[in-house]
Design a protein around this motif. Structure first.
Motif, mmCIF file in Angstrom:
data_model
loop_
_atom_site.group_PDB
_atom_site.id
_atom_site.type_symbol
_atom_site.label_atom_id
_atom_site.label_comp_id
_atom_site.label_asym_id
_atom_site.label_seq_id
_atom_site.Cartn_x
_atom_site.Cartn_y
_atom_site.Cartn_z
ATOM 1 N N ASN A 15 42.694 40.614 46.338
ATOM 2 C CA ASN A 15 44.108 40.316 46.593
ATOM 3 C C ASN A 15 44.592 39.094 45.830
ATOM 4 O O ASN A 15 45.778 38.787 45.848
ATOM 5 C CB ASN A 15 44.347 40.125 48.091
ATOM 6 N N GLN A 16 43.663 38.391 45.189
ATOM 7 C CA GLN A 16 44.031 37.211 44.394
ATOM 8 C C GLN A 16 43.643 37.467 42.942
ATOM 9 O O GLN A 16 42.561 37.098 42.502
ATOM 10 C CB GLN A 16 43.320 35.962 44.919
ATOM 11 N N VAL A 17 44.549 38.103 42.236
ATOM 12 C CA VAL A 17 44.299 38.564 40.870
ATOM 13 C C VAL A 17 45.142 37.781 39.884
ATOM 14 O O VAL A 17 46.339 37.601 40.091
ATOM 15 C CB VAL A 17 44.629 40.071 40.741
ATOM 16 N N ILE A 25 35.335 40.762 30.028
ATOM 17 C CA ILE A 25 36.577 41.408 30.424
ATOM 18 C C ILE A 25 36.324 42.056 31.776
ATOM 19 O O ILE A 25 35.423 42.887 31.910
ATOM 20 C CB ILE A 25 37.015 42.475 29.402
ATOM 21 N N ASP A 26 37.079 41.662 32.759
ATOM 22 C CA ASP A 26 37.055 42.317 34.062
ATOM 23 C C ASP A 26 38.259 43.252 34.108
ATOM 24 O O ASP A 26 39.382 42.830 33.822
ATOM 25 C CB ASP A 26 37.148 41.308 35.204
ATOM 26 N N LEU A 27 38.014 44.502 34.476
ATOM 27 C CA LEU A 27 39.069 45.508 34.486
ATOM 28 C C LEU A 27 39.509 45.835 35.902
ATOM 29 O O LEU A 27 38.684 46.105 36.769
ATOM 30 C CB LEU A 27 38.576 46.803 33.831
ATOM 31 N N VAL A 74 43.140 43.513 31.965
ATOM 32 C CA VAL A 74 42.159 42.432 31.930
ATOM 33 C C VAL A 74 42.571 41.394 32.959
ATOM 34 O O VAL A 74 43.666 40.824 32.879
ATOM 35 C CB VAL A 74 42.088 41.782 30.531
ATOM 36 N N VAL A 75 41.693 41.154 33.929
ATOM 37 C CA VAL A 75 42.026 40.270 35.042
ATOM 38 C C VAL A 75 40.839 39.363 35.392
ATOM 39 O O VAL A 75 39.734 39.541 34.903
ATOM 40 C CB VAL A 75 42.406 41.075 36.313
ATOM 41 N N ARG A 76 41.098 38.444 36.288
ATOM 42 C CA ARG A 76 40.069 37.665 36.970
ATOM 43 C C ARG A 76 40.477 37.610 38.424
ATOM 44 O O ARG A 76 41.663 37.470 38.761
ATOM 45 C CB ARG A 76 39.983 36.222 36.441
ATOM 46 N N LEU A 77 39.480 37.731 39.286
ATOM 47 C CA LEU A 77 39.713 37.579 40.718
ATOM 48 C C LEU A 77 39.408 36.141 41.107
ATOM 49 O O LEU A 77 38.529 35.510 40.532
ATOM 50 C CB LEU A 77 38.789 38.511 41.520
ATOM 51 N N THR A 78 40.109 35.619 42.083
ATOM 52 C CA THR A 78 39.799 34.294 42.622
ATOM 53 C C THR A 78 38.766 34.471 43.717
ATOM 54 O O THR A 78 39.030 35.150 44.712
ATOM 55 C CB THR A 78 41.072 33.619 43.184
#
Length: 113
Positions: A23-25, A7-9, A14-18
């Motif tokens: 800025n790309q979530v 889990i990225d917070l 809960v997100v993932r970055l590109t």
């Protein structure tokens, strides 16, 4: 074999970055505890958590949320992001976190390890 769901917070979600670009979530869930419980119910025993806000700020941002994951699930928690002092690592350990991942601080100050 041990599977480590992650889990990225960012901003409590809960997100993932590109490619590591803040800025790309891509948002996957609004409630990290609900997501952790899904992993727990699926039979996972560990959870890898990255506090992206803390990694960027250089200090804990989602600490309460992370400690809540440890309290309200049976998952063993491994945390990374923004851990730049032994005091912060100790705070996490005392709150039930099993492992801390140190990146930036280890590179900047190898004696820290």
């Amino acid at each position: 074999m041990i599977i480590f769901p992650a889990i990225d917070l960012k901003e409590g979600k809960v997100v993932r970055l590109t490619q590591g670009d803040y800025n790309q979530v891509t948002e996957y869930a609004q409630n990290p505890l609900e997501q952790a419980k899904i992993f727990e119910k699926a039979g996972c025993s560990w959870l890898h958590v990255v506090d992206l806000d803390a990694a960027k700020a250089g200090k804990p941002v989602n600490q309460d949320l992370i400690q809540n994951l440890a309290k309200k699930t049976s998952l063993k928690i491994q945390i990374g992001g923004g851990i730049r002092s032994l005091d912060m690592a100790e705070t996490y350990f005392k709150s039930g976190i099993q492992r801390v991942v140190v990146g930036t601080q280890a590179v900047k100050d190898p004696d820290f390890l």
